[in-house]
Structures are given as C-alpha cells and as structure tokens.
Write an enzyme that holds these catalytic residues in place. Structure first.
Site, PDB file in Angstrom:
ATOM      1  N   GLY A   1       0.797  -1.214   0.000  1.00  0.00           N
ATOM      2  CA  GLY A   1       0.000   0.000   0.000  1.00  0.00           C
ATOM      3  C   GLY A   1       0.833   1.269   0.000  1.00  0.00           C
TER       4      GLY A   1
ATOM      5  N   GLY B   1       3.215   1.803  -2.345  1.00  0.00           N
ATOM      6  CA  GLY B   1       3.681   2.062  -3.697  1.00  0.00           C
ATOM      7  C   GLY B   1       4.924   1.302  -4.117  1.00  0.00           C
TER       8      GLY B   1
ATOM      9  N   GLY C   1       5.303  -2.004  -4.847  1.00  0.00           N
ATOM     10  CA  GLY C   1       5.032  -2.902  -5.977  1.00  0.00           C
ATOM     11  C   GLY C   1       4.966  -2.122  -7.280  1.00  0.00           C
TER      12      GLY C   1
ATOM     13  CG  ASN D   1      -2.425 -13.372  -5.432  1.00  0.00           C
ATOM     14  OD1 ASN D   1      -3.018 -12.520  -4.773  1.00  0.00           O
ATOM     15  ND2 ASN D   1      -1.112 -13.507  -5.418  1.00  0.00           N
ATOM     16  CE  LYS D   2     -11.925  -9.502  -6.330  1.00  0.00           C
ATOM     17  NZ  LYS D   2     -11.516  -8.477  -7.237  1.00  0.00           N
TER      18      LYS D   2
ATOM     19  CE1 TYR E   1       1.979  -7.517 -10.756  1.00  0.00           C
ATOM     20  CE2 TYR E   1       0.736  -9.543 -10.475  1.00  0.00           C
ATOM     21  CZ  TYR E   1       1.878  -8.794 -10.253  1.00  0.00           C
ATOM     22  OH  TYR E   1       2.910  -9.324  -9.527  1.00  0.00           O
TER      23      TYR E   1
END
Length: 159
Positions: free
Chosen positions: A93, A95, A97, A124-125, A131
C-alpha cells in the site's frame, strides 16, 4: 524513505527470505529449494541470466522483483519475464510494488524491449487487481505448461 535499485550481493539473504514468504503465501512453501548460494550464483556468477531489483525501506529489503530476458519471435524483440514480484505485507500500500513494476518498464523502454510479462495465480485476487490497475491484460487464452523433476529427467532421456 523507499528506494528501488538493482539488487546487490548483500541483498541475497533477504531475497531468499522473501522468496520463502512468497512461497508460503502461494501455499507451496515445501517446494522452495533456493539457497543464498544458488541465488548469488544466478545473479552474480560468471554468466548471470537472471536479474533483480529490490525495494529498500530504511535499510531493509522490503520487496523484490526477479526477472530475466525473454524473446518474442512475433515482435522480433526481447522482453522481460517477471518471475517473482513480492512486497512484505507490512509494506504493501506504500507504492513499492508499483515502483518495482515502473523500474522494469523503464528497463524495457530504455533497451527497446517489446513486452513485460508474468504469470499470476488465478486465485490471487489482490495481485490480479493490482496488475490490472497498472494496465496489465490477462492472457486468458494461454495455458502455462511445465515439466519438472522426474518427468523432466524422463523427457531428457528420450532417444
């Protein structure tokens, strides 16, 4: 303060720990055979064929992206295949990733690569949603195949 940078040899133990955390999350902890020695050789040996970026927060490796160069015969250009992207839960959360994806997208653009691709588990919702929010499109018509272990050895032994 977070920093995204190419991995160094000093990051290897932390990265192996992150791989183990990722495998546990993906319900496959018992499948991890990776050791610091193997990862160090893969990343920094005589002929590295795999690369990594890390997200560092306050001197701690909080996430990583491990990738290798692919090639598309259709595009006639190289690309990046993202093997793993993982950020520790306590750092999600913030940033990290997104910043790791941005770093890889920049490598693609700077080198003239044609794509950045990866696989994600369909259950993996949170990852799928993440993505998609960053422009990724699922390739639902493709099925991943894999040969490993004894079937791999048997295939290799065929005349």
């Amino acid at each position: 303060m977070a920093e995204i940078r190419p991995a160094t040899a000093a990051d290897v133990p932390a990265m192996v720990g992150l791989v183990r955390e990722l495998a546990a999350y993906e319900r496959a902890a018992e499948e991890v055979e990776l050791t610091p020695e193997v990862l160090s050789s893969a990343l920094f040996g005589a002929q590295p064929a795999v690369f990594a970026h890390v997200a560092e927060v306050d001197g701690e490796v909080a996430g990583f992206a491990l990738w290798f160069v692919s090639f598309s015969t259709w595009l006639g250009r190289h690309g990046i295949y993202l093997e793993d992207l993982y950020v520790r839960p306590e750092h999600r959360g913030a940033g990290l990733g997104k910043a790791l994806l941005v770093a890889l997208a920049r490598v693609c653009v700077e080198r003239g690569y044609g794509r950045l691709e990866w696989s994600v588990l369909d259950w993996n919702k949170p990852a799928v949603d993440f993505y998609r929010a960053h422009g990724a499109v699922a390739q639902d018509e493709w099925t991943v195949f894999r040969v490993t272990g004894e079937p791999l050895r048997q295939l290799a032994a065929l005349g």
